[in-house]
Design a protein around this motif. Sequence first.
Motif, PDB file in Angstrom:
ATOM      1  N   MET A 172     -17.958  48.150 -17.860  1.00 26.47           N
ATOM      2  CA  MET A 172     -19.306  47.084 -18.072  1.00 26.47           C
ATOM      3  C   MET A 172     -20.031  48.075 -18.428  1.00 26.47           C
ATOM      4  N   THR A 173     -21.555  47.687 -18.826  1.00 27.58           N
ATOM      5  CA  THR A 173     -23.055  48.251 -19.228  1.00 27.58           C
ATOM      6  C   THR A 173     -23.374  47.957 -17.844  1.00 27.58           C
ATOM      7  N   LYS A 174     -24.530  48.385 -17.077  1.00 25.64           N
ATOM      8  CA  LYS A 174     -25.774  47.922 -16.923  1.00 25.64           C
ATOM      9  C   LYS A 174     -27.346  48.359 -17.339  1.00 25.64           C
ATOM     10  N   ASN A 175     -27.433  46.823 -17.538  1.00 23.91           N
ATOM     11  CA  ASN A 175     -29.006  46.942 -18.468  1.00 23.91           C
ATOM     12  C   ASN A 175     -30.451  46.743 -17.858  1.00 23.91           C
ATOM     13  N   ILE A 176     -30.373  47.824 -17.439  1.00 31.20           N
ATOM     14  CA  ILE A 176     -32.945  47.795 -15.950  1.00 31.20           C
ATOM     15  C   ILE A 176     -33.298  48.305 -16.999  1.00 31.20           C
ATOM     16  N   MET A 177     -34.486  47.134 -17.386  1.00 28.31           N
ATOM     17  CA  MET A 177     -35.794  47.697 -17.713  1.00 28.31           C
ATOM     18  C   MET A 177     -36.361  47.847 -16.430  1.00 28.31           C
ATOM     19  N   ILE A 178     -37.739  48.903 -16.626  1.00 23.68           N
ATOM     20  CA  ILE A 178     -38.902  49.388 -15.742  1.00 23.68           C
ATOM     21  C   ILE A 178     -39.876  48.964 -16.582  1.00 23.68           C
ATOM     22  N   VAL A 179     -40.786  48.279 -16.142  1.00 19.54           N
ATOM     23  CA  VAL A 179     -41.961  47.788 -16.563  1.00 19.54           C
ATOM     24  C   VAL A 179     -42.826  47.753 -14.995  1.00 19.54           C
ATOM     25  N   GLY A 180     -44.556  48.415 -16.016  1.00 17.82           N
ATOM     26  CA  GLY A 180     -45.441  48.292 -15.611  1.00 17.82           C
ATOM     27  C   GLY A 180     -47.247  49.178 -16.074  1.00 17.82           C
ATOM     28  N   VAL A 181     -47.949  49.599 -15.015  1.00 20.91           N
ATOM     29  CA  VAL A 181     -48.804  49.766 -15.808  1.00 20.91           C
ATOM     30  C   VAL A 181     -48.931  51.605 -15.978  1.00 20.91           C
ATOM     31  N   GLY A 182     -49.672  51.994 -16.453  1.00 19.37           N
ATOM     32  CA  GLY A 182     -49.924  53.818 -15.913  1.00 19.37           C
ATOM     33  C   GLY A 182     -50.489  53.698 -14.671  1.00 19.37           C
ATOM     34  N   ILE A 193     -31.501  52.269 -25.328  1.00 21.42           N
ATOM     35  CA  ILE A 193     -32.394  50.973 -26.316  1.00 21.42           C
ATOM     36  C   ILE A 193     -32.120  49.879 -25.657  1.00 21.42           C
ATOM     37  N   ILE A 194     -32.946  48.962 -24.938  1.00 21.15           N
ATOM     38  CA  ILE A 194     -32.417  47.221 -24.143  1.00 21.15           C
ATOM     39  C   ILE A 194     -32.912  46.248 -25.601  1.00 21.15           C
ATOM     40  N   GLY A 195     -32.460  45.606 -25.759  1.00 26.07           N
ATOM     41  CA  GLY A 195     -32.679  44.409 -26.745  1.00 26.07           C
ATOM     42  C   GLY A 195     -33.458  43.577 -25.909  1.00 26.07           C
ATOM     43  N   ARG A 196     -34.455  42.509 -26.938  1.00 26.62           N
ATOM     44  CA  ARG A 196     -34.393  41.083 -26.511  1.00 26.62           C
ATOM     45  C   ARG A 196     -33.085  40.624 -25.630  1.00 26.62           C
ATOM     46  N   GLY A 197     -33.052  39.713 -24.151  1.00 23.84           N
ATOM     47  CA  GLY A 197     -31.178  38.844 -23.863  1.00 23.84           C
ATOM     48  C   GLY A 197     -31.268  39.924 -24.163  1.00 23.84           C
ATOM     49  N   GLU A 198     -31.157  40.857 -23.050  1.00 24.31           N
ATOM     50  CA  GLU A 198     -29.650  42.123 -23.357  1.00 24.31           C
ATOM     51  C   GLU A 198     -30.663  43.433 -21.530  1.00 24.31           C
ATOM     52  N   ALA A 199     -31.350  42.676 -20.934  1.00 21.69           N
ATOM     53  CA  ALA A 199     -31.798  43.303 -19.397  1.00 21.69           C
ATOM     54  C   ALA A 199     -30.722  42.339 -18.147  1.00 21.69           C
ATOM     55  N   ASP A 200     -29.592  43.216 -17.385  1.00 19.53           N
ATOM     56  CA  ASP A 200     -29.577  42.362 -16.121  1.00 19.53           C
ATOM     57  C   ASP A 200     -30.619  42.384 -15.233  1.00 19.53           C
ATOM     58  N   ILE A 201     -31.539  43.604 -15.467  1.00 19.78           N
ATOM     59  CA  ILE A 201     -32.501  43.392 -14.585  1.00 19.78           C
ATOM     60  C   ILE A 201     -33.243  44.201 -15.071  1.00 19.78           C
ATOM     61  N   ILE A 202     -34.741  43.243 -14.668  1.00 18.86           N
ATOM     62  CA  ILE A 202     -35.982  43.275 -15.001  1.00 18.86           C
ATOM     63  C   ILE A 202     -36.784  43.924 -13.424  1.00 18.86           C
ATOM     64  N   GLY A 233     -53.944  53.123 -17.645  1.00 17.79           N
ATOM     65  CA  GLY A 233     -53.621  51.451 -17.368  1.00 17.79           C
ATOM     66  C   GLY A 233     -52.905  50.503 -18.488  1.00 17.79           C
ATOM     67  N   GLY A 234     -52.608  51.303 -19.583  1.00 14.66           N
ATOM     68  CA  GLY A 234     -51.734  50.012 -20.111  1.00 14.66           C
ATOM     69  C   GLY A 234     -50.333  50.609 -19.883  1.00 14.66           C
ATOM     70  N   SER A 235     -49.725  49.620 -20.850  1.00 17.65           N
ATOM     71  CA  SER A 235     -48.373  48.843 -20.117  1.00 17.65           C
ATOM     72  C   SER A 235     -47.511  50.016 -20.383  1.00 17.65           C
ATOM     73  N   VAL A 236     -46.008  50.108 -19.267  1.00 21.31           N
ATOM     74  CA  VAL A 236     -44.811  51.492 -19.398  1.00 21.31           C
ATOM     75  C   VAL A 236     -43.664  50.184 -19.444  1.00 21.31           C
ATOM     76  N   VAL A 237     -42.988  50.655 -19.888  1.00 20.46           N
ATOM     77  CA  VAL A 237     -41.830  50.007 -20.538  1.00 20.46           C
ATOM     78  C   VAL A 237     -40.608  51.452 -20.493  1.00 20.46           C
ATOM     79  N   THR A 238     -40.148  51.379 -18.567  1.00 16.93           N
ATOM     80  CA  THR A 238     -38.191  52.108 -19.661  1.00 16.93           C
ATOM     81  C   THR A 238     -36.799  52.243 -19.459  1.00 16.93           C
ATOM     82  N   TYR A 239     -36.330  52.344 -20.423  1.00 18.87           N
ATOM     83  CA  TYR A 239     -34.992  51.507 -20.573  1.00 18.87           C
ATOM     84  C   TYR A 239     -33.974  52.365 -19.546  1.00 18.87           C
ATOM     85  N   VAL A 240     -33.110  51.980 -19.005  1.00 17.38           N
ATOM     86  CA  VAL A 240     -32.090  52.134 -18.252  1.00 17.38           C
ATOM     87  C   VAL A 240     -30.711  51.923 -18.485  1.00 17.38           C
ATOM     88  N   LYS A 241     -30.276  52.482 -19.125  1.00 18.99           N
ATOM     89  CA  LYS A 241     -28.448  51.831 -19.792  1.00 18.99           C
ATOM     90  C   LYS A 241     -27.258  52.358 -18.510  1.00 18.99           C
TER      91      LYS A 241
END
Length: 188
Positions: A1-11, A62-71, A45-53
């Motif tokens: 089973m794969t876990k999808n984690i998106m990390i989002v923030g600001v530079g 890559i994590i698509g819409r509706g796929e992240a277990d955790i943001i 200070g712009g958006s930064v996104v990291t996908y970790v699977k």
Amino acid sequence: MTKNIMIVGVGGQGTLLASRILGNTVISHGYDVKVSEVHGMSQRGGSVVTYVKYGDKVYSPIIGRGEADIILAFEMLEAYRAMPYLKKGGKIIVNTQKIDPMPVITGAMEYPSDLERKMSEKVCVIPVDALSAAVSAGNQKSVNVVLIGVMAKSTDIPYDKWRDTIKATVPEKFLDVNLKAFELGYNL
């Protein structure tokens, strides 16, 4: 089973260090890992996104819409923007801190109000005052590791593996503060 984690923030918030800690920890636990960093205007200070699977075998980061277990969100507006990526039953762990984006700084827009309530009406939100915890740990820049600590508790990876990875990943001069930040987050 794969876990999808998106990390989002600001530079400048340490999203990349957080993704390294997460990636290295799950590798040390025997998982296959793929990481992809998507930068906006991170230096400004712009958006930064990291996908970790991670999982037994992962083919694409890559994590698509509706796929992240955790943001894992370092800032409230970034959490709100990332919400469409959360899967049904997923959760958003969000730092309650608000950082004004450039349109708000210049007066062209207002920071949206009541974001925590708006998100909570639609998805599972775990608000965290990570800035206060980071200050208690000794450095407000350790917000990222506080949030990693909060998230770590909901994984199957033991506490000691996370600490060992932090020791191997964080520069020596910042190690004590980050270990304390992780512990504070883990115990929130």
